[in-house]
Design a protein around this motif. Structure first.
Motif, short mmCIF file in Angstrom:
data_model
loop_
_atom_site.label_atom_id
_atom_site.label_comp_id
_atom_site.label_asym_id
_atom_site.label_seq_id
_atom_site.Cartn_x
_atom_site.Cartn_y
_atom_site.Cartn_z
N VAL A 3 0.82 -1.21 0.00
CA VAL A 3 0.00 0.00 0.00
C VAL A 3 0.86 1.26 0.00
CG1 VAL A 3 -1.98 -1.16 1.05
CG2 VAL A 3 -0.37 0.07 2.50
N ASP A 58 -3.72 6.89 5.77
CA ASP A 58 -3.03 7.85 4.91
C ASP A 58 -1.52 7.77 5.01
OD1 ASP A 58 -5.45 9.07 4.00
OD2 ASP A 58 -5.58 10.11 5.92
N GLY A 104 3.33 1.50 -2.01
CA GLY A 104 3.87 1.55 -3.35
C GLY A 104 5.19 0.83 -3.51
N SER A 114 3.31 9.94 3.78
CA SER A 114 1.99 9.69 3.19
C SER A 114 2.06 8.54 2.20
CB SER A 114 1.48 10.93 2.47
OG SER A 114 1.26 11.97 3.40
N LEU A 115 1.00 7.76 2.16
CA LEU A 115 0.88 6.70 1.17
C LEU A 115 0.65 7.34 -0.20
CD1 LEU A 115 -1.57 4.32 3.09
CD2 LEU A 115 0.92 4.10 2.89
N PRO A 116 1.02 6.66 -1.29
CA PRO A 116 0.76 7.22 -2.63
C PRO A 116 -0.73 7.50 -2.84
CG PRO A 116 2.14 5.25 -2.79
CD PRO A 116 1.71 5.38 -1.35
N HIS A 117 -1.57 6.65 -2.25
CA HIS A 117 -3.02 6.81 -2.30
C HIS A 117 -3.56 6.33 -0.96
CE1 HIS A 117 -2.60 7.25 -6.63
NE2 HIS A 117 -1.88 6.14 -6.63
N PRO A 118 -4.54 7.02 -0.40
CA PRO A 118 -5.13 6.51 0.85
C PRO A 118 -5.60 5.07 0.65
CG PRO A 118 -5.94 8.71 0.39
CD PRO A 118 -5.17 8.26 -0.83
N PHE A 119 -5.45 4.26 1.68
CA PHE A 119 -5.83 2.85 1.63
C PHE A 119 -7.01 2.62 2.58
CE2 PHE A 119 -5.47 -1.38 3.63
CZ PHE A 119 -5.75 -2.16 2.51
N THR A 120 -8.08 2.07 2.04
CA THR A 120 -9.25 1.74 2.86
C THR A 120 -9.36 0.23 2.93
OG1 THR A 120 -10.37 3.76 2.16
CG2 THR A 120 -11.74 2.03 3.14
N THR A 169 -9.77 4.00 6.71
CA THR A 169 -8.85 4.56 5.73
C THR A 169 -7.55 4.99 6.41
OG1 THR A 169 -10.67 5.31 4.33
CG2 THR A 169 -8.54 6.36 3.98
#
Length: 157
Positions: A57, A127, A59, A113-119, A125
């Motif tokens: 998550v 971040d 990346g 920060s993650l490349p995209h928030p993960f839910t 979620t």
């Protein structure tokens, strides 16, 4: 990795390894009545999800054989397996290696920060890398409790 998180990872993983080491081989693949997974599945699932939350998550590539995704991802179950699962010794080795790898590779990046928030499947979620890692400890403890419950139930028979 911050010392308090490394300590928490070590404690959680030590508890998992203690239960793994006390698990009789003949109970490893027994699925208790009313459930769809075994102790082996829960142990492999701990490894796989920890790897996803620590690396994928964020990346980064995961460091597990591809078979772990096919056998131990959320929603999988032993009844659907089409290939031989890893042995208990192989899973144990992955758990040990993973602990060291996570502590080494996450130095100072917990607030990144993650490349995209993960839910996740529960709708929570995340971040940051640190948020994912903290949840992974909770996730491991949930499955550890499931394994303990299975062992109690199976040993009573």
């Amino acid at each position: 990795m911050e010392p308090y998180l490394a300590s928490h990872l070590d404690t959680t993983r030590a508890l998992t390894l203690k239960v793994l080491d006390a698990t009789p081989e003949d109970l490893l693949d027994v699925i208790p009545q009313g459930y769809s997974n075994s102790i082996r599945w829960n142990l492999g699932h701990i490894v796989y999800i920890q790897e996803r939350l620590a690396y994928e998550v964020a990346g980064k590539p995961i460091h597990l054989p591809e078979v772990y995704a096919r056998l131990f991802a959320a929603g999988t179950k032993p009844a659907d397996w089409q290939e031989e699962p890893p042995t208990l010794a192989e899973i144990r080795a992955q758990l040990v290696a993973q602990t060291a790898r996570i502590k080494e590779s996450h130095q100072g990046d917990l607030n990144v920060s993650l490349p995209h928030p993960f839910t996740n499947k529960s709708g929570i979620t995340f971040d940051t890398v640190g948020g994912c890692l903290l949840f992974s400890f909770f996730h491991e403890a949930l499955h550890l409790n499931t394994i303990r419950h299975y062992l109690r139930q199976l040993k009573q028979k």
